[in-house]
Design a protein around this motif. Sequence first.
Motif, PDB file in Angstrom:
ATOM      1  N   SER A 210       4.834  12.494  -2.418  1.00  0.00           N
ATOM      2  CA  SER A 210       6.295  12.377  -2.443  1.00  0.00           C
ATOM      3  C   SER A 210       6.830  11.966  -1.075  1.00  0.00           C
ATOM      4  CB  SER A 210       6.922  13.716  -2.845  1.00  0.00           C
ATOM      5  OG  SER A 210       6.698  14.678  -1.827  1.00  0.00           O
ATOM      6  N   GLU A 211       8.063  11.461  -1.070  1.00  0.00           N
ATOM      7  CA  GLU A 211       8.700  11.119   0.195  1.00  0.00           C
ATOM      8  C   GLU A 211       8.850  12.352   1.070  1.00  0.00           C
ATOM      9  OE1 GLU A 211      12.173   8.773   0.181  1.00  0.00           O
ATOM     10  OE2 GLU A 211      11.347   7.215  -1.121  1.00  0.00           O
ATOM     11  N   GLU A 212       9.100  13.502   0.443  1.00  0.00           N
ATOM     12  CA  GLU A 212       9.241  14.739   1.218  1.00  0.00           C
ATOM     13  C   GLU A 212       7.927  15.090   1.920  1.00  0.00           C
ATOM     14  OE1 GLU A 212      12.367  14.435  -1.694  1.00  0.00           O
ATOM     15  OE2 GLU A 212      10.181  14.343  -1.939  1.00  0.00           O
ATOM     16  N   GLU A 213       6.806  14.969   1.181  1.00  0.00           N
ATOM     17  CA  GLU A 213       5.519  15.270   1.798  1.00  0.00           C
ATOM     18  C   GLU A 213       5.188  14.260   2.888  1.00  0.00           C
ATOM     19  OE1 GLU A 213       1.912  16.734   2.982  1.00  0.00           O
ATOM     20  OE2 GLU A 213       3.639  17.683   2.010  1.00  0.00           O
ATOM     21  N   MET A 214       5.444  12.989   2.630  1.00  0.00           N
ATOM     22  CA  MET A 214       5.181  11.980   3.655  1.00  0.00           C
ATOM     23  C   MET A 214       6.046  12.228   4.879  1.00  0.00           C
ATOM     24  SD  MET A 214       2.665  10.040   2.795  1.00  0.00           S
ATOM     25  CE  MET A 214       2.811   8.500   3.709  1.00  0.00           C
TER      26      MET A 214
ATOM     27  N   ILE B  67       0.883  -1.165   0.000  1.00  0.00           N
ATOM     28  CA  ILE B  67       0.000   0.000   0.000  1.00  0.00           C
ATOM     29  C   ILE B  67       0.917   1.210   0.000  1.00  0.00           C
ATOM     30  CG2 ILE B  67      -1.829   1.253   1.193  1.00  0.00           C
ATOM     31  CD1 ILE B  67      -2.663  -1.354   2.528  1.00  0.00           C
ATOM     32  N   ASN B  68       1.005   1.875  -1.141  1.00  0.00           N
ATOM     33  CA  ASN B  68       1.938   2.993  -1.250  1.00  0.00           C
ATOM     34  C   ASN B  68       1.293   4.284  -0.742  1.00  0.00           C
ATOM     35  OD1 ASN B  68       0.344   4.021  -3.351  1.00  0.00           O
ATOM     36  ND2 ASN B  68       1.563   3.013  -4.925  1.00  0.00           N
ATOM     37  N   SER B  69       1.991   5.392  -0.899  1.00  0.00           N
ATOM     38  CA  SER B  69       1.550   6.658  -0.307  1.00  0.00           C
ATOM     39  C   SER B  69       0.510   7.368  -1.177  1.00  0.00           C
ATOM     40  CB  SER B  69       2.754   7.567  -0.060  1.00  0.00           C
ATOM     41  OG  SER B  69       3.480   7.778  -1.265  1.00  0.00           O
ATOM     42  N   PHE B  70      -0.522   6.627  -1.613  1.00  0.00           N
ATOM     43  CA  PHE B  70      -1.628   7.230  -2.362  1.00  0.00           C
ATOM     44  C   PHE B  70      -2.460   8.128  -1.457  1.00  0.00           C
ATOM     45  CE2 PHE B  70      -3.984   4.105  -0.129  1.00  0.00           C
ATOM     46  CZ  PHE B  70      -5.335   4.425  -0.231  1.00  0.00           C
ATOM     47  N   HIS B  71      -2.362   7.918  -0.139  1.00  0.00           N
ATOM     48  CA  HIS B  71      -3.129   8.676   0.855  1.00  0.00           C
ATOM     49  C   HIS B  71      -2.217   8.949   2.040  1.00  0.00           C
ATOM     50  CE1 HIS B  71      -6.245   9.647   3.820  1.00  0.00           C
ATOM     51  NE2 HIS B  71      -7.118   9.725   2.832  1.00  0.00           N
ATOM     52  N   TYR B  72      -2.341  10.139   2.609  1.00  0.00           N
ATOM     53  CA  TYR B  72      -1.411  10.499   3.690  1.00  0.00           C
ATOM     54  C   TYR B  72      -1.551   9.624   4.929  1.00  0.00           C
ATOM     55  CZ  TYR B  72      -4.829  12.840   6.739  1.00  0.00           C
ATOM     56  OH  TYR B  72      -5.862  13.103   7.598  1.00  0.00           O
ATOM     57  N   MET B  73      -2.734   9.001   5.142  1.00  0.00           N
ATOM     58  CA  MET B  73      -2.933   8.189   6.345  1.00  0.00           C
ATOM     59  C   MET B  73      -2.102   6.914   6.345  1.00  0.00           C
ATOM     60  SD  MET B  73      -4.702   9.394   8.833  1.00  0.00           S
ATOM     61  CE  MET B  73      -5.352   7.979   9.731  1.00  0.00           C
TER      62      MET B  73
ATOM     63  N   ASN C  86       6.271  13.824  10.469  1.00  0.00           N
ATOM     64  CA  ASN C  86       6.794  14.759  11.459  1.00  0.00           C
ATOM     65  C   ASN C  86       5.662  15.456  12.196  1.00  0.00           C
ATOM     66  OD1 ASN C  86       9.059  16.319  12.664  1.00  0.00           O
ATOM     67  ND2 ASN C  86       8.076  18.033  11.602  1.00  0.00           N
ATOM     68  N   GLN C  87       4.634  15.866  11.452  1.00  0.00           N
ATOM     69  CA  GLN C  87       3.493  16.527  12.089  1.00  0.00           C
ATOM     70  C   GLN C  87       2.730  15.561  12.985  1.00  0.00           C
ATOM     71  OE1 GLN C  87       1.698  19.587   9.835  1.00  0.00           O
ATOM     72  NE2 GLN C  87      -0.384  19.109  10.495  1.00  0.00           N
ATOM     73  N   MET C  88       2.573  14.319  12.531  1.00  0.00           N
ATOM     74  CA  MET C  88       1.915  13.320  13.372  1.00  0.00           C
ATOM     75  C   MET C  88       2.680  13.108  14.670  1.00  0.00           C
ATOM     76  SD  MET C  88       0.615  10.346  10.743  1.00  0.00           S
ATOM     77  CE  MET C  88      -0.859  10.550   9.742  1.00  0.00           C
ATOM     78  N   ASN C  89       4.000  13.044  14.580  1.00  0.00           N
ATOM     79  CA  ASN C  89       4.816  12.843  15.774  1.00  0.00           C
ATOM     80  C   ASN C  89       4.703  14.026  16.727  1.00  0.00           C
ATOM     81  OD1 ASN C  89       5.758  10.339  14.941  1.00  0.00           O
ATOM     82  ND2 ASN C  89       7.555  11.193  13.905  1.00  0.00           N
TER      83      ASN C  89
END
Length: 217
Positions: free
Chosen positions: A194-198, A108-114, A203-206
């Motif tokens: 992107s990896e940068e956005e993920m 399941i790739n980063s198609f969604h931020y969750m 970081n924000q989740m943490n």
Amino acid sequence: MEELELRREMVAACRRMNDIGLNQGTSGNVSARCGDRILVTPTSLPYDEMQPEDIVAMDADGHFEGQRKPSSEWRFHHDILSNRRDVNAVLHCHSTHAAAMACHQLDINSFHYMVAVAGGTNIRCAPYATFGTQALSDSALKALEGRKACLLGQHGQIALGSTLKQALALAIEVETLAKMYIIARQMGEPPVLSEEEMGRVMNQMNQMHYGVTRSPS
């Protein structure tokens, strides 16, 4: 948590994952850390018949005690809890959409931020290995490196947590993401973040101490 209370919580988690359709029959299994031992659900016992005393206790060497034999998947429960000190609970189930993706050996790739709630930029699918084997355990451990969940090729999913409640909530989220991904792919392969956005998302989740909030109820 007292051992008896933990055993009761394990039975409740097993029944809950079947009640909400996350699992079917006796195919799933659950484990939890209890001091220097591991508690794991027994093999081939319907959850509506399971009682706290049926839960099997296992030591660090994999020796077990109790009235019943442990789940056929006890190896990956034992190995995960032995190798991941950040984890206290492991939940394995054959949720429909996660298993469908696993049948195609798809991450399941980063198609969604969750997707980030599982700890990284994707939720990996481990290569297929026969159930109950050391090969499956090794494959799962590798797929779980730096992650709190993974798919198992032609099998199902594993979700980890510091508590059973967290592990169950994450398993629900993985199943939801798998369903969303399958639907999205019917309109073509969705773009990925992107990896940068993920990285920003994680970081924000943490910073927010963000956890899985989808209710198991």
